[in-house]
Design a protein around this motif. Structure first.
Motif, short mmCIF file in Angstrom:
data_model
loop_
_atom_site.label_atom_id
_atom_site.label_comp_id
_atom_site.label_asym_id
_atom_site.label_seq_id
_atom_site.Cartn_x
_atom_site.Cartn_y
_atom_site.Cartn_z
N LEU A 8 0.55 -1.03 -0.37
CA LEU A 8 0.05 0.10 0.01
C LEU A 8 0.98 0.84 -0.09
O LEU A 8 1.68 1.43 0.38
CB LEU A 8 -0.95 0.52 1.45
CG LEU A 8 -2.15 -1.45 1.51
CD1 LEU A 8 -2.61 -1.02 2.68
CD2 LEU A 8 -2.80 -1.33 0.06
N SER A 9 0.83 2.17 -0.91
CA SER A 9 0.75 3.74 -0.52
C SER A 9 0.62 4.61 0.38
O SER A 9 -0.39 3.58 1.18
CB SER A 9 0.87 4.49 -2.07
OG SER A 9 -0.43 4.54 -2.10
N ALA A 10 1.45 5.62 1.03
CA ALA A 10 0.96 6.05 1.94
C ALA A 10 -0.85 6.83 1.80
O ALA A 10 -1.22 6.31 2.73
CB ALA A 10 1.63 7.65 2.41
N ASP A 11 -0.79 6.70 1.20
CA ASP A 11 -2.74 7.56 0.70
C ASP A 11 -3.04 5.77 0.71
O ASP A 11 -4.53 5.78 0.95
CB ASP A 11 -2.82 7.93 -1.03
CG ASP A 11 -1.88 9.46 -1.43
OD1 ASP A 11 -1.25 10.30 -0.22
OD2 ASP A 11 -1.39 9.83 -2.09
N GLU A 12 -2.68 4.87 0.00
CA GLU A 12 -3.45 3.99 0.30
C GLU A 12 -3.87 3.47 1.24
O GLU A 12 -5.41 2.73 2.41
CB GLU A 12 -3.49 2.19 -0.66
CG GLU A 12 -3.41 2.44 -1.50
CD GLU A 12 -2.55 1.88 -3.39
OE1 GLU A 12 -2.82 1.38 -4.43
OE2 GLU A 12 -1.25 1.74 -2.84
N THR A 13 -2.94 3.59 2.37
CA THR A 13 -2.80 3.06 4.11
C THR A 13 -4.26 3.82 4.78
O THR A 13 -4.62 3.44 5.30
CB THR A 13 -1.45 3.09 4.30
OG1 THR A 13 -0.58 2.32 4.07
CG2 THR A 13 -1.56 3.30 6.10
N LEU A 14 -4.25 5.71 3.93
CA LEU A 14 -4.49 6.11 4.95
C LEU A 14 -6.58 5.43 4.78
O LEU A 14 -7.22 5.54 4.83
CB LEU A 14 -4.75 8.03 4.31
CG LEU A 14 -5.41 8.61 4.73
CD1 LEU A 14 -5.97 8.92 6.58
CD2 LEU A 14 -5.23 10.00 4.35
N GLN A 56 4.63 6.76 6.98
CA GLN A 56 4.62 6.12 5.95
C GLN A 56 4.76 7.65 5.10
O GLN A 56 5.91 7.15 4.44
CB GLN A 56 3.41 5.18 6.00
CG GLN A 56 4.00 4.65 4.25
CD GLN A 56 2.40 3.40 4.01
OE1 GLN A 56 1.84 3.56 4.35
NE2 GLN A 56 3.02 2.45 2.65
N ALA A 57 4.49 8.26 4.55
CA ALA A 57 4.62 9.54 4.38
C ALA A 57 5.73 9.24 3.71
O ALA A 57 6.74 10.67 3.03
CB ALA A 57 2.96 10.35 4.14
#
Length: 172
Positions: A8-14, A56-57
């Motif tokens: 997951l990217s940081a946006d996907e994690t959020l 993460q970001a």
């Protein structure tokens, strides 16, 4: 039922924070000693993952999730140590599998993906800890992680009982 592991990217994690929070809450409700106590609410668990996404970001940690047709049911993070004298080391953190997804090989797949992600981050050493005597301890040993030792009475289980913690490492 099959599943897949995805990073997951940081946006996907959020965006997945609520689903990841449900996994965290289920693990705590099931007695897992993963930093939280009994009574953890879904809002609190979701907030933890929102903070992880923000971290993460900034730090580039890898967040890997196990997903099937019903949605996310497992997660693990690989977090680089970030210290000038430890650019090669990372921590495996919050390896969690919802009770509905256990006994399907997801934990083993998540750990293999974490090792791959660690290599991708340029790491050569991973470290983790787990409750002494639990299923996770046996899994890590079976998958070639080296047991370092046990710290007695290191943490509390969700119901407030003291538990020991076993530390492991793996050269990747």
């Amino acid at each position: 039922m099959s599943f897949r592991i995805k990073r997951l990217s940081a946006d996907e994690t959020l965006r997945a924070a609520s689903a990841l929070g449900a996994v965290l809450k289920d693990c705590v409700d099931g007695g897992a000693s993963v930093s939280f106590m009994a009574g953890l609410t879904l809002d609190e668990a979701t907030a933890f993952w929102a903070r992880a996404a923000a971290a993460q970001a900034g730090d580039g940690r890898a967040v890997l999730a196990a997903e099937d047709d019903e949605g996310l049911f497992g997660v693990v993070q690989v977090i680089a140590a970030g210290m000038p004298n430890q650019p090669h080391r990372g921590d495996v953190a919050k390896m969690l599998v919802h009770r509905r997804g256990r006994r399907r090989g997801a934990a083993e797949a998540l750990l293999a993906a974490a090792e791959d992600a660690g290599r991708g981050l340029g790491l050569t050493l991973l470290v983790l800890d787990t409750v002494t005597g639990g299923e996770a301890e046996r899994l890590y040993a079976r998958l070639g992680w080296e047991r370092v030792g046990v710290i007695p009475n290191y943490a509390l289980t969700p119901d407030g009982e003291l538990c020991s913690t076993t530390y492991f490492y793996k050269l990747i």
